[in-house]
Scaffold this motif. Structure first.
Motif, PDB file in Angstrom:
ATOM      1  N   TRP A  49      25.445  19.103  61.220  1.00  0.00           N
ATOM      2  CA  TRP A  49      25.419  20.234  60.289  1.00  0.00           C
ATOM      3  C   TRP A  49      26.423  19.996  59.173  1.00  0.00           C
ATOM      4  O   TRP A  49      27.528  19.515  59.404  1.00  0.00           O
ATOM      5  N   PRO A 108      27.210  24.643  63.058  1.00  0.00           N
ATOM      6  CA  PRO A 108      27.468  25.178  61.718  1.00  0.00           C
ATOM      7  C   PRO A 108      28.679  26.100  61.680  1.00  0.00           C
ATOM      8  O   PRO A 108      28.569  27.285  61.403  1.00  0.00           O
ATOM      9  N   HIS A 156      21.087  21.571  58.749  1.00  0.00           N
ATOM     10  CA  HIS A 156      21.026  20.540  59.785  1.00  0.00           C
ATOM     11  C   HIS A 156      20.388  19.323  59.128  1.00  0.00           C
ATOM     12  O   HIS A 156      19.256  19.393  58.650  1.00  0.00           O
TER      13      HIS A 156
END
Length: 202
Positions: free
Chosen positions: A187, A133, A165
């Motif tokens: 992500w 992320p 996710h």
């Protein structure tokens, strides 16, 4: 104008004891060395320019994806309907796969089956699917497109930005280019996705 030819030029340049100047072979060697060096410099410059262009193109694509909040033809009011359709499609897919496996008497791999998590939804704005992320060139897994159906696995806040996710359940049929296949996990920024819709327990 006085002549530039000296009477002793022949002896000075071609006498047996005249200083050696290398001859034509040495000149040819120097020329070849210069050509090789220029080739190496040109090749290195070309590689650097192409690498820079790829980085700029990747950054531009990411910026455009983040600036686009709603996909063409999918309004905010249509998002609940779209997520409901995804939920129904995912349920039907799971039932059909289980039925086929029972009929064949074998175990069938179903990578696009929704995993247990936050629910299902759709991609509303195309962008990069990432291994982590965070926005960086090395984290890009591939592209997701508006209309891709996804399952939400986890939500995380990173520097004030919400990330999910996700797992791609079914690619959009009208993708504008190459994207990640069904079953791919990664992500994505919350700005690229619809809100997750919980899947009811069977």
């Amino acid at each position: 104008m006085p002549s530039k030819i000296r009477p002793d030029d022949w002896d000075r340049l071609f006498a047996p004891n005249a200083p050696r100047r290398g001859g034509p072979l040495r000149a040819l060697g120097n020329l070849l060395l210069l050509v090789v060096l220029l080739g190496l410099i040109a090749g290195g410059a070309t590689f650097v320019l192409r690498y820079r262009e790829q980085q700029v193109a990747s950054a531009a694509a990411t910026t455009i994806a983040f600036q686009t909040n709603v996909a063409p033809g999918l309004t905010a009011s249509a998002a609940p309907t779209a997520t409901a359709a995804v939920q129904l499609t995912a349920t039907r897919f799971t039932i059909q796969t289980a039925t086929a496996a029972a009929a064949l008497g074998t175990v069938v791999a179903t990578p696009a089956t929704p995993v247990a998590g936050l629910g299902v939804g759709v991609v509303t704005a195309g962008g990069n699917l990432r291994s982590e992320p965070r926005i960086a060139g090395e984290t890009v897994v591939g592209l997701i497109w508006p209309g891709d159906q996804v399952a939400f696995i986890e939500r995380r806040e990173v520097d004030g930005q919400a990330w999910f996710h996700i797992q791609v359940l079914r690619p959009a049929p009208d993708r504008g280019g190459e994207g990640v296949p069904a079953g791919t996990e990664g992500w994505a920024s919350a700005t690229l996705l619809s809100p997750p819709t919980p899947v009811p327990a069977p």
